[in-house]
Write a protein that holds these residues in place. Structure first.
Motif, PDB file in Angstrom:
ATOM      1  N   GLY A 169       2.715   1.587  -3.453  1.00  0.00           N
ATOM      2  CA  GLY A 169       1.780   2.012  -4.497  1.00  0.00           C
ATOM      3  C   GLY A 169       1.386   3.465  -4.368  1.00  0.00           C
ATOM      4  N   SER A 170       1.084   3.892  -3.142  1.00  0.00           N
ATOM      5  CA  SER A 170       0.674   5.292  -2.963  1.00  0.00           C
ATOM      6  C   SER A 170       1.853   6.239  -3.091  1.00  0.00           C
ATOM      7  N   SER A 171       3.039   5.798  -2.695  1.00  0.00           N
ATOM      8  CA  SER A 171       4.196   6.691  -2.810  1.00  0.00           C
ATOM      9  C   SER A 171       4.544   6.936  -4.281  1.00  0.00           C
ATOM     10  N   ASN A 172       4.293   5.961  -5.143  1.00  0.00           N
ATOM     11  CA  ASN A 172       4.528   6.183  -6.572  1.00  0.00           C
ATOM     12  C   ASN A 172       3.612   7.277  -7.105  1.00  0.00           C
ATOM     13  N   GLU A 173       2.345   7.237  -6.696  1.00  0.00           N
ATOM     14  CA  GLU A 173       1.391   8.258  -7.139  1.00  0.00           C
ATOM     15  C   GLU A 173       1.748   9.627  -6.573  1.00  0.00           C
ATOM     16  N   LEU A 174       2.066   9.676  -5.287  1.00  0.00           N
ATOM     17  CA  LEU A 174       2.456  10.948  -4.675  1.00  0.00           C
ATOM     18  C   LEU A 174       3.750  11.477  -5.280  1.00  0.00           C
ATOM     19  N   MET A 210       0.833  -1.211   0.000  1.00  0.00           N
ATOM     20  CA  MET A 210       0.000   0.000   0.000  1.00  0.00           C
ATOM     21  C   MET A 210       0.868   1.261   0.000  1.00  0.00           C
ATOM     22  N   PHE A 211       1.910   1.269   0.825  1.00  0.00           N
ATOM     23  CA  PHE A 211       2.776   2.437   0.893  1.00  0.00           C
ATOM     24  C   PHE A 211       3.554   2.631  -0.402  1.00  0.00           C
TER      25      PHE A 211
END
Length: 116
Positions: free
Chosen positions: A56-61, A53-54
């Protein structure tokens, strides 16, 4: 990434991106290996899930941050700034947490193989 940001030669830019991608791939494998070896068996699924989860979301951020930085600073400056910040982060982590520098996974690998 600093070389890529400053390069005006196509093939040097391609090679810089290739090396960056290859090093990132090796880094990912090392991080996943540490995650698997250092997490207790009964928590491995949960930890892997939270890690996923971290990541995946860090790639978007990170994509948002890169675009915003490029808009504010300019593309070349943003790429060089990002590369410099990465080096500073690695250096600071090495100083603040020497246990990462001294990490030896061989004992964990041997224990894992013995239990398998």
């Amino acid at each position: 990434m600093i070389v890529f940001g400053l390069s005006t030669y196509f093939w040097l830019s391609v090679m810089a991106l290739f090396v960056s991608g290859a090093v990132d791939g090796v880094s990912m494998i090392i991080r996943q290996t540490i995650l698997q070896l250092k997490t207790p068996d009964n928590m491995r699924g949960r930890v892997a899930s939270v890690n996923s989860m971290f990541v995946g979301s860090s790639n978007e951020l990170g994509a948002f941050e890169s675009g915003l930085t490029a808009k504010l600073m300019g593309t070349v400056t943003a790429v060089v700034f990002g590369g410099a910040m990465t080096l500073l982060t690695v250096g600071a982590t090495a100083i603040v947490s020497p246990s990462f520098r001294k990490l030896d996974l061989q004992k964990d690998i041997d224990e894992h193989e013995a239990n398998a």
